[in-house]
Design a protein around this motif. Sequence first.
Motif, PDB file in Angstrom:
ATOM      1  N   GLU A   1       0.814  -1.218   0.000  1.00  0.00           N
ATOM      2  CA  GLU A   1       0.000   0.000   0.000  1.00  0.00           C
ATOM      3  C   GLU A   1       0.845   1.265   0.000  1.00  0.00           C
ATOM      4  O   GLU A   1       0.366   2.329  -0.397  1.00  0.00           O
ATOM      5  N   GLU A   2       2.067   1.179   0.461  1.00  0.00           N
ATOM      6  CA  GLU A   2       2.961   2.348   0.441  1.00  0.00           C
ATOM      7  C   GLU A   2       4.236   1.998  -0.314  1.00  0.00           C
ATOM      8  O   GLU A   2       4.928   1.038   0.026  1.00  0.00           O
ATOM      9  N   ILE A   3       4.515   2.773  -1.362  1.00  0.00           N
ATOM     10  CA  ILE A   3       5.722   2.579  -2.154  1.00  0.00           C
ATOM     11  C   ILE A   3       6.333   3.948  -2.452  1.00  0.00           C
ATOM     12  O   ILE A   3       5.702   4.993  -2.227  1.00  0.00           O
ATOM     13  N   THR A   4       7.548   3.926  -2.972  1.00  0.00           N
ATOM     14  CA  THR A   4       8.182   5.140  -3.478  1.00  0.00           C
ATOM     15  C   THR A   4       8.298   5.028  -4.990  1.00  0.00           C
ATOM     16  O   THR A   4       8.810   4.031  -5.505  1.00  0.00           O
ATOM     17  N   HIS A   5       7.795   6.022  -5.681  1.00  0.00           N
ATOM     18  CA  HIS A   5       7.820   6.021  -7.149  1.00  0.00           C
ATOM     19  C   HIS A   5       8.392   7.349  -7.627  1.00  0.00           C
ATOM     20  O   HIS A   5       7.822   8.409  -7.370  1.00  0.00           O
ATOM     21  N   GLU A   6       9.525   7.285  -8.281  1.00  0.00           N
ATOM     22  CA  GLU A   6      10.217   8.477  -8.789  1.00  0.00           C
ATOM     23  C   GLU A   6      10.394   9.528  -7.694  1.00  0.00           C
ATOM     24  O   GLU A   6      10.195  10.725  -7.916  1.00  0.00           O
ATOM     25  N   GLY A   7      10.747   9.067  -6.508  1.00  0.00           N
ATOM     26  CA  GLY A   7      11.034   9.963  -5.395  1.00  0.00           C
ATOM     27  C   GLY A   7       9.834  10.365  -4.572  1.00  0.00           C
ATOM     28  O   GLY A   7       9.984  10.989  -3.510  1.00  0.00           O
ATOM     29  N   ILE A   8       8.630  10.017  -5.022  1.00  0.00           N
ATOM     30  CA  ILE A   8       7.405  10.395  -4.327  1.00  0.00           C
ATOM     31  C   ILE A   8       6.873   9.204  -3.538  1.00  0.00           C
ATOM     32  O   ILE A   8       6.838   8.083  -4.041  1.00  0.00           O
ATOM     33  N   THR A   9       6.458   9.439  -2.303  1.00  0.00           N
ATOM     34  CA  THR A   9       5.811   8.397  -1.519  1.00  0.00           C
ATOM     35  C   THR A   9       4.351   8.289  -1.938  1.00  0.00           C
ATOM     36  O   THR A   9       3.615   9.284  -1.906  1.00  0.00           O
ATOM     37  N   LEU A  10       3.958   7.099  -2.378  1.00  0.00           N
ATOM     38  CA  LEU A  10       2.559   6.840  -2.725  1.00  0.00           C
ATOM     39  C   LEU A  10       1.930   6.053  -1.594  1.00  0.00           C
ATOM     40  O   LEU A  10       2.412   4.982  -1.229  1.00  0.00           O
ATOM     41  N   ARG A  11       0.864   6.575  -1.034  1.00  0.00           N
ATOM     42  CA  ARG A  11       0.220   5.957   0.126  1.00  0.00           C
ATOM     43  C   ARG A  11      -1.240   5.671  -0.214  1.00  0.00           C
ATOM     44  O   ARG A  11      -2.048   6.597  -0.407  1.00  0.00           O
ATOM     45  N   ALA A  12      -1.594   4.398  -0.340  1.00  0.00           N
ATOM     46  CA  ALA A  12      -2.968   4.023  -0.678  1.00  0.00           C
ATOM     47  C   ALA A  12      -3.856   4.120   0.551  1.00  0.00           C
ATOM     48  O   ALA A  12      -3.548   3.563   1.595  1.00  0.00           O
ATOM     49  N   VAL A  13      -4.961   4.836   0.403  1.00  0.00           N
ATOM     50  CA  VAL A  13      -5.942   4.939   1.482  1.00  0.00           C
ATOM     51  C   VAL A  13      -7.272   4.319   1.079  1.00  0.00           C
ATOM     52  O   VAL A  13      -8.231   4.337   1.856  1.00  0.00           O
ATOM     53  N   ALA A  14      -7.326   3.778  -0.149  1.00  0.00           N
ATOM     54  CA  ALA A  14      -8.539   3.132  -0.649  1.00  0.00           C
ATOM     55  C   ALA A  14      -8.135   2.183  -1.768  1.00  0.00           C
ATOM     56  O   ALA A  14      -7.129   2.402  -2.448  1.00  0.00           O
ATOM     57  N   PRO A  15      -8.908   1.122  -1.997  1.00  0.00           N
ATOM     58  CA  PRO A  15      -8.568   0.185  -3.075  1.00  0.00           C
ATOM     59  C   PRO A  15      -8.869   0.781  -4.451  1.00  0.00           C
ATOM     60  O   PRO A  15      -9.604   1.763  -4.577  1.00  0.00           O
ATOM     61  N   GLU A  16      -8.308   0.159  -5.475  1.00  0.00           N
ATOM     62  CA  GLU A  16      -8.597   0.555  -6.849  1.00  0.00           C
ATOM     63  C   GLU A  16     -10.093   0.441  -7.112  1.00  0.00           C
ATOM     64  O   GLU A  16     -10.769  -0.451  -6.598  1.00  0.00           O
ATOM     65  N   ALA A  17     -10.635   1.357  -7.931  1.00  0.00           N
ATOM     66  CA  ALA A  17     -12.074   1.346  -8.219  1.00  0.00           C
ATOM     67  C   ALA A  17     -12.318   1.962  -9.589  1.00  0.00           C
ATOM     68  O   ALA A  17     -11.495   2.707 -10.116  1.00  0.00           O
ATOM     69  N   GLU A  18     -13.474   1.655 -10.165  1.00  0.00           N
ATOM     70  CA  GLU A  18     -13.874   2.277 -11.427  1.00  0.00           C
ATOM     71  C   GLU A  18     -14.181   3.752 -11.187  1.00  0.00           C
ATOM     72  O   GLU A  18     -14.882   4.105 -10.236  1.00  0.00           O
ATOM     73  N   LEU A  19     -13.659   4.598 -12.061  1.00  0.00           N
ATOM     74  CA  LEU A  19     -13.815   6.038 -11.881  1.00  0.00           C
ATOM     75  C   LEU A  19     -15.048   6.597 -12.564  1.00  0.00           C
ATOM     76  O   LEU A  19     -15.515   7.687 -12.212  1.00  0.00           O
ATOM     77  N   TYR A  20     -15.565   5.873 -13.553  1.00  0.00           N
ATOM     78  CA  TYR A  20     -16.674   6.395 -14.351  1.00  0.00           C
ATOM     79  C   TYR A  20     -17.902   5.506 -14.231  1.00  0.00           C
ATOM     80  O   TYR A  20     -17.807   4.281 -14.113  1.00  0.00           O
ATOM     81  N   ALA A  21     -19.052   6.147 -14.271  1.00  0.00           N
ATOM     82  CA  ALA A  21     -20.337   5.465 -14.406  1.00  0.00           C
ATOM     83  C   ALA A  21     -20.907   5.923 -15.743  1.00  0.00           C
ATOM     84  O   ALA A  21     -21.486   7.006 -15.846  1.00  0.00           O
ATOM     85  N   GLY A  22     -20.674   5.132 -16.790  1.00  0.00           N
ATOM     86  CA  GLY A  22     -21.028   5.570 -18.136  1.00  0.00           C
ATOM     87  C   GLY A  22     -20.058   6.630 -18.603  1.00  0.00           C
ATOM     88  O   GLY A  22     -18.835   6.474 -18.528  1.00  0.00           O
ATOM     89  N   GLU A  23     -20.578   7.773 -19.067  1.00  0.00           N
ATOM     90  CA  GLU A  23     -19.746   8.866 -19.569  1.00  0.00           C
ATOM     91  C   GLU A  23     -19.328   9.836 -18.471  1.00  0.00           C
ATOM     92  O   GLU A  23     -18.529  10.735 -18.706  1.00  0.00           O
TER      93      GLU A  23
END
Length: 379
Positions: free
Chosen positions: A48-70
């Motif tokens: 849930e926490e990684i370093t990517h290109e010097g930035i700390t990425l901290r997941a506070v929620a699981p992956e999810a669909e961003l769109y409902a239709g359009e």
Amino acid sequence: MRVAFVSNVVYPWVTGGAEKRIHEIGTRLTNRGHDVTIYGRHFWDGPEEITHEGITLRAVAPEAELYAGERRSITEALDFAVRAVPPLRRRLREDEHDVVVASVFPYFPVLATELASLRTDTPLVTTWHEVWGEYWEEYLGALAPFGKLTEHLTARTPQHPIAISEITADRLAAIGPDRERIDVVPNGIDVGQIRNAPLPDRGYDVLFAGRLVEHKNVDLLLDAFDAVADDRDVTLGVVGDGPERDRLERERDALTHADRVEFLGFLDDYEDVLGQMRAADVFASPSTREGFGLTFAEAMAADCTVIAADHPDSAADEVVGDAGFLVDPTVESLTETLDAALGGRRPPTDPLNRAQQYDWDAVADRAERAYQRAVAGSW
């Protein structure tokens, strides 16, 4: 300076403009010795926490669909906002961050960040990409009052606001903070990447790139191009996809010079879009609603002659200035200027010089100063 960004979407796993802005500014801040963390959804593989290109990425929620239709999913936005509050509040109470930066759309993360920062000394900076106002009627129909109310509540939340353009700043001031309190930090481009993008096997004399939606007015461009093609041996490429594509392709098929117009669809590789810009002589987009207009800056960096619509709902005039041409959003005006540009007419200011002010290094400078003012309480 210890900077936290709150964004449900994280680049490069999601590649929209808001998350790319955070990535580009964030990586430059880390290169300057700042500590940068992004609180987002868990789009990446691994912990849930990684370093990517010097930035700390901290997941506070699981992956999810961003769109409902359009449309962007309201449920997803609410879910992320609710999940983000406890971990963010815990870190802020531990004084882990000097400033928290939240992208406004889809609004709820801003409200969640404000809730998480209550009774702490950590200032909230917001980034406003657009203020929709009456556009909510078109976007949500009968639910438009809900969208307007959420936008107004967000605008009135205690914050240090940043707008990406003067027009967005003016619209924000009409519903929330005083205009003099709103800083303007534009979106950015990588000028070097654009200048070195590989050229395509086939290019076009005139190019459009963008989402195929009504306010982009691609139908005006099709008609103007068809008129110009009566006297010029030229081609038009349309990059992008969207709900208007089928209708626009039918309109293309009815043109006199339909064989010179090609719809390329959405190009997965960003450098393919940049290469098409480098190959084109003219970039034309008569869109009447642009919160910023990033493609104009990209096209100027590619040394295209840019033609944009002059409209009160578009920031194109801010981006292009006199390094391109502004036209009325009519077939007649667009035809006249398109013909002149294809005939060799160039704008007064060199587009390449104009594009330099939107390079990410310059944008990061402005963002860094804005965040430092918020920390110092001198906004």
